[in-house]
Design a protein around this motif. Structure first.
Motif, mmCIF file in Angstrom:
data_model
loop_
_atom_site.group_PDB
_atom_site.id
_atom_site.type_symbol
_atom_site.label_atom_id
_atom_site.label_comp_id
_atom_site.label_asym_id
_atom_site.label_seq_id
_atom_site.Cartn_x
_atom_site.Cartn_y
_atom_site.Cartn_z
ATOM 1 N N THR A 139 0.809 -1.221 0.000
ATOM 2 C CA THR A 139 0.000 0.000 0.000
ATOM 3 C C THR A 139 0.844 1.275 0.000
ATOM 4 O OG1 THR A 139 -0.121 0.052 2.423
ATOM 5 C CG2 THR A 139 -1.808 -1.217 1.251
ATOM 6 N N ALA A 140 2.161 1.123 0.149
ATOM 7 C CA ALA A 140 3.038 2.300 0.188
ATOM 8 C C ALA A 140 3.250 2.834 -1.224
ATOM 9 C CB ALA A 140 4.376 1.944 0.821
ATOM 10 N N GLU A 141 2.981 4.119 -1.404
ATOM 11 C CA GLU A 141 3.139 4.718 -2.727
ATOM 12 C C GLU A 141 4.608 4.863 -3.094
ATOM 13 O OE1 GLU A 141 1.980 8.867 -5.055
ATOM 14 O OE2 GLU A 141 1.044 8.362 -3.148
ATOM 15 N N SER A 142 5.430 5.229 -2.130
ATOM 16 C CA SER A 142 6.860 5.398 -2.360
ATOM 17 C C SER A 142 7.623 4.893 -1.153
ATOM 18 C CB SER A 142 7.208 6.867 -2.614
ATOM 19 O OG SER A 142 6.533 7.348 -3.766
ATOM 20 N N VAL A 143 8.832 4.417 -1.391
ATOM 21 C CA VAL A 143 9.653 3.832 -0.338
ATOM 22 C C VAL A 143 11.074 4.376 -0.459
ATOM 23 C CG1 VAL A 143 10.624 1.681 0.571
ATOM 24 C CG2 VAL A 143 8.287 1.711 -0.277
ATOM 25 N N ALA A 144 11.713 4.615 0.675
ATOM 26 C CA ALA A 144 13.126 5.003 0.709
ATOM 27 C C ALA A 144 13.908 3.926 1.446
ATOM 28 C CB ALA A 144 13.304 6.356 1.391
ATOM 29 N N LEU A 145 15.154 3.736 1.048
ATOM 30 C CA LEU A 145 15.996 2.709 1.658
ATOM 31 C C LEU A 145 17.160 3.356 2.404
ATOM 32 C CD1 LEU A 145 16.364 0.176 -1.310
ATOM 33 C CD2 LEU A 145 14.639 0.154 0.507
ATOM 34 N N THR A 146 17.616 2.686 3.432
ATOM 35 C CA THR A 146 18.914 2.992 4.051
ATOM 36 C C THR A 146 19.693 1.690 4.101
ATOM 37 O OG1 THR A 146 18.088 2.591 6.292
ATOM 38 C CG2 THR A 146 17.984 4.848 5.485
ATOM 39 N N THR A 147 20.989 1.765 3.923
ATOM 40 C CA THR A 147 21.805 0.558 3.925
ATOM 41 C C THR A 147 23.139 0.821 4.590
ATOM 42 O OG1 THR A 147 22.752 -1.166 2.512
ATOM 43 C CG2 THR A 147 22.800 1.065 1.665
ATOM 44 N N ASP A 148 23.683 -0.227 5.182
ATOM 45 C CA ASP A 148 24.963 -0.081 5.869
ATOM 46 C C ASP A 148 25.661 -1.430 5.916
ATOM 47 O OD1 ASP A 148 27.002 1.191 7.331
ATOM 48 O OD2 ASP A 148 26.162 0.478 9.219
ATOM 49 N N CYS A 149 26.949 -1.427 5.689
ATOM 50 C CA CYS A 149 27.784 -2.623 5.870
ATOM 51 C C CYS A 149 28.459 -2.513 7.228
ATOM 52 C CB CYS A 149 28.834 -2.721 4.762
ATOM 53 S SG CYS A 149 28.153 -2.976 3.105
ATOM 54 N N TRP A 150 28.421 -3.580 8.003
ATOM 55 C CA TRP A 150 28.983 -3.535 9.347
ATOM 56 C C TRP A 150 29.654 -4.870 9.682
ATOM 57 C CZ3 TRP A 150 26.494 -6.940 12.824
ATOM 58 C CH2 TRP A 150 25.262 -7.434 12.382
ATOM 59 N N THR A 151 30.455 -4.848 10.724
ATOM 60 C CA THR A 151 31.224 -6.024 11.121
ATOM 61 C C THR A 151 30.858 -6.424 12.547
ATOM 62 O OG1 THR A 151 33.057 -5.314 9.710
ATOM 63 C CG2 THR A 151 33.535 -6.993 11.364
ATOM 64 N N ALA A 152 30.540 -7.698 12.742
ATOM 65 C CA ALA A 152 30.185 -8.210 14.063
ATOM 66 C C ALA A 152 31.446 -8.429 14.889
ATOM 67 C CB ALA A 152 29.408 -9.518 13.923
ATOM 68 N N LEU A 153 31.249 -8.722 16.173
ATOM 69 C CA LEU A 153 32.387 -8.976 17.058
ATOM 70 C C LEU A 153 33.179 -10.205 16.636
ATOM 71 C CD1 LEU A 153 30.732 -8.264 20.532
ATOM 72 C CD2 LEU A 153 32.230 -6.757 19.219
ATOM 73 N N THR A 162 17.268 -1.273 5.293
ATOM 74 C CA THR A 162 16.055 -0.835 5.985
ATOM 75 C C THR A 162 15.215 -0.001 5.035
ATOM 76 O OG1 THR A 162 17.309 -0.741 8.043
ATOM 77 C CG2 THR A 162 15.161 0.334 8.035
ATOM 78 N N CYS A 163 13.903 -0.133 5.108
ATOM 79 C CA CYS A 163 13.010 0.687 4.274
ATOM 80 C C CYS A 163 12.215 1.648 5.153
ATOM 81 C CB CYS A 163 12.069 -0.191 3.454
ATOM 82 S SG CYS A 163 10.730 -0.945 4.393
ATOM 83 N N HIS A 164 11.887 2.797 4.578
ATOM 84 C CA HIS A 164 11.081 3.818 5.246
ATOM 85 C C HIS A 164 9.947 4.207 4.305
ATOM 86 C CE1 HIS A 164 14.427 4.745 8.167
ATOM 87 N NE2 HIS A 164 15.089 4.163 7.192
ATOM 88 N N TYR A 165 8.768 4.378 4.864
ATOM 89 C CA TYR A 165 7.633 4.799 4.044
ATOM 90 C C TYR A 165 6.613 5.513 4.918
ATOM 91 C CZ TYR A 165 5.442 0.607 6.013
ATOM 92 O OH TYR A 165 4.944 -0.337 6.876
ATOM 93 N N ILE A 166 5.748 6.294 4.267
ATOM 94 C CA ILE A 166 4.712 7.035 4.977
ATOM 95 C C ILE A 166 3.383 6.335 4.762
ATOM 96 C CG2 ILE A 166 3.473 9.236 5.134
ATOM 97 C CD1 ILE A 166 6.008 10.632 4.294
#
Length: 543
Positions: A139-153, A162-166
C-alpha cells in the motif's frame, strides 16, 4: 518403617501404648496409623485451636492443584513469551539449568519446549510478520531505503537494508528488509545486486525513491544510475563526521590521544577507579565514570572532554596521590595545562556539532530536509571565527568548515537541484531558502516546478493526499517536537525566517509566500489539495 508425625493433630495429642490422648480434654482414642479420629475430635471439641492453622510440610490437595495448574492456553502464552524474549533480547539459550530452575519456580507444571520446537515457532512468527510487512509495503506509494555494511564482534561482515515509508495516516514507518552475511569481496556490483535483489524480493520495484548510505566508495558506486533506478543520497551525519575528523587530524589529535590514555588508566585500574570515586565524594562531585572516545563515533570525543572537565580536579588529586599513582605513571598521564585549556575552548563548537549530529540521526523524524539548512548554519555561523577564539580553535573551525563545504558541494550548482534541497523547499521551516543566494533560489524553485508538473494529480491521489479528519493525533510526541525545535533554533538561529502566475507556478508561489513555521508539514492546511497531492509524491525523498 515408622512414619514421621507431620499432621497438625500431633500438636494437640500425645501417643502412649498405642493410644492417643488429647492435651486439652484428656480424650483417649486408639491410634490405627491415621490421624482422622484426632482431626475429627479437634474440629468438633476444639475448633478454635485449628482455625486458620495448616501443616507447613503437608499442603492441602486444593492448594497443590491450584499451584500446579497450567492448562494448554497458559502454556502456549508462556511459550510465546519465551520466543519473544529470544527475539528481542537476542538470548537464544533456553536449555541451561538456571533457566529451567527459574521456570520451575514460576510455573512448576510448565514443560519447557525443546530447541527444535522453539526454532519452529520463531520461524513461523517470522513468516507471519513477513506476510504482514508485504501487505503494508503493497500500500506504500513510495519507499526510501537505508543501507549499511557492518562487522560483528566475530569479524563477520554483514549488510543491512532498511526501508522507510509514509502510511495513509501520515505516520513514518520503518522495517528491516535484509540482514545478510557478506563473505566475499564487497564490490560495488555485489552490493548493487544485494540492493536490487531485496527490492525485487519485497515487491517494491519502481517505488523506491532514494537510498541513503555512507560515503564508502563501494556503496556510493553501487548506488549510481548505471546499477540502480533510484536517487543516491549520502548520509549527512557520516559526512559531518568525516569533516570533523579532518579537523581533529590537526593539533586536536594530540589532545584526544592524551585524554584517551588518561581515561583508559582510570577505566582499567581498579585502584585508580576506587580512588576517583572516594575523591569525588570528598569534593562533592557527581560520581561519574570517565568516558572513553571511539574513533567511529566522533560524539564520544565531545562527551570525553565534557566528563574530564567536570572531573578535572578529582582526577588531578588521584594522580598526585603517590599511594595510588606512581610518580612515573603520573608524569605520563597528567595532561598539560595547554590541553585542558584547548578542551575548554573547543567545547562550545563541539557541542553545537554534536547537536547537529543528534538532530540528523533521528530515526522516525524526517531529517533529509534539514541537511542543507544545517550545513549552511554551521558554515556561515558556528564554524566562523569569533572573538576570543584561540589559534588552535580557529584552525579546527577553518578545517572543518572547508572540509564540510567540499564534501557537501556547496560551491557547485548541482546541490541546488538535489533531493535534500527539494525536501528543504517542501519543509515549511525551510521553504524560504534563506541560506541560498537569490540566483540559487531561482534554480531551486524551477526544479521544484519541474518536479511538481511531472507528478500525476488524479482525483484518487488528491483524495489520498487530503487525509482524514483530525483526531488529535497531531499532539502525539509534542515534547519530542519541542526538543527538536529548540535544537533547530540553536543550529539555525531564533530568527530563521524571511519573506520572500498560473497552474503549478501559482500554487508553489502561494506555498512559498506563507510564513515559515515549525509545525509539521502534514498540518500545512494552507496548501490546496492539488499541491498536497504533488507534495505526496515529491516529499517522499526521505532518508
Amino acid at each position: 518403617m515408622k512414619r514421621s508425625k507431620r499432621s497438625v493433630a500431633w500438636d494437640h495429642f500425645d501417643s502412649k501404648n498405642g493410644d492417643v490422648r488429647c492435651k486439652h480434654c484428656d480424650a483417649v482414642y486408639k491410634y490405627n496409623s491415621t490421624t482422622t479420629p484426632m482431626m475429627y475430635h479437634l474440629s468438633h471439641a476444639h475448633p478454635t485451636l485449628i482455625a486458620g492453622s495448616s501443616s507447613s510440610s503437608q499442603p492441602t490437595i486444593t492448594s497443590v492443584l491450584a499451584r500446579r495448574s497450567c492448562d494448554s492456553q497458559r502454556a502456549d502464552k508462556i511459550t510465546k513469551g519465551i520466543c519473544k524474549f529470544i527475539q528481542t533480547d537476542m538470548l537464544p539459550r533456553i536449555e541451561g539449568k538456571d533457566f529451567g530452575n527459574l521456570m520451575n519456580i514460576m510455573e512448576p507444571a510448565y514443560n519447557i519446549p525443546s530447541r527444535r520446537t522453539v526454532t519452529r515457532l520463531i520461524e513461523t512468527q517470522y513468516e507471519e510478520r513477513k506476510e504482514e510487512l508485504f501487505k503494508k509495503l503493497a500500500t506504500a506509494e513510495s519507499v526510501a531505503l537505508t543501507t549499511d555494511c557492518w562487522t560483528a564482534l566475530t569479524a563477520e561482515s554483514y549488510l543491512t537494508i532498511t526501508c522507510h515509508y509514509i502510511s495513509n495516516d501520515w505516520e513514518m514507518n520503518l522495517a528491516v528488509l535484509l540482514t545478510e552475511s557478506l563473505p566475499g569481496r564487497h564490490t560495488a556490483d555485489c552490493l548493487a545486486e544485494k540492493l536490487n535483489g531485496a527490492v525485487e524480493q519485497w515487491g517494491i520495484e519502481g517505488r523506491v525513491i532514494a537510498c541513503l548510505h555512507d560515503n564508502a566508495a563501494n556503496i556510493v558506486a553501487a548506488n549510481r544510475p548505471t546499477r540502480v533506478s533510484w536517487v543516491s543520497v549520502a548520509c549527512f551525519a557520516h559526512t559531518l563526521q568525516l569533516a570533523i575528523n579532518d579537523g581533529f587530524a590537526l593539533y586536536l589529535n594530540r589532545v584526544i590521544s592524551a585524554a584517551g590514555k588518561l581515561v583508559g588508566h582510570f577505566n582499567y585500574s581498579t585502584v585508580a577507579s576506587k580512588a576517583l570515586q572516594k575523591t569525588q565524594e570528598q569534593m562533592g562531585l557527581a560520581s561519574h565514570r570517565l568516558i572513553q572516545s571511539c574513533k567511529t563515533r566522533w560524539n564520544s570525543v565531545c562527551e570525553m572532554f565534557d566528563r574530564l572537565m567536570e572531573q578535572r580536579w578529582a582526577v588531578a588529586a588521584v594522580l598526585s596521590d603517590r599511594t595510588v599513582t606512581k610518580l612515573q605513571d603520573a608524569r605520563i598521564l597528567e595532561l598539560k595545562d595547554e590541553y585542558w585549556q584547548l578542551m575548554e575552548e573547543t567545547q562550545p563548537v563541539l557541542r553545537t556539532l554534536k547537536c547537529a549530529t543528534t538532530v540528523m540521526s533521528a530515526e522516525k523524524d524526517v531529517s533529509i530536509s534539514n541537511t542543507y539548512p544545517i550545513t549552511f548554519g554551521l558554515i556561515n555561523a558556528h564554524l566562523m571565527r569569533k572573538e576570543g577564539d584561540g589559534p588552535k580553535v580557529i584552525e579546527f573551525k577553518t578545517k572543518v568548515r572547508s572540509s564540510l563545504s567540499t564534501r557537501m558541494n556547496v560551491q557547485s550548482a548541482e546541490f541546488v537541484s538535489s533531493a535534500p534541497m527539494l525536501s528543504a523547499m517542501l519543509d515549511p521551516r525551510h521553504k524560504h531558502l534563506g541560506f541560498l543566494t537569490p540566483a540559487q533560489r531561482v534554480v531551486a524553485n524551477a526544479k521544484l516546478v519541474e518536479l511538481g508538473e511531472a507528478v500525476e494529480t488524479g482525483q484518487e491521489a488528491i483524495e489520498q493526499a487530503g487525509g482524514h479528519a483530525d483526531d488529535g493525533s497531531a499532539n502525539t510526541g509534542a515534547a519530542a517536537t519541542a526538543t527538536q525545535a529548540s535544537a533547530m533554533a540553536l543550529l539555525l538561529g531564533e530568527q530563521y525566517s524571511t519573506q520572500l502566475d498560473t497552474g503549478i507556478d501559482r500554487e508553489i508561489n502561494n506555498f512559498l509566500r506563507d510564513t515559515p513555521g515549525w509545525q509539521s508539514w502534514r498540518d500545512n492546511t494552507s496548501a490546496s489539495p492539488q499541491l498536497r497531492s504533488r507534495q505526496s509524491g515529491c516529499f517522499l525523498l526521505l532518508d
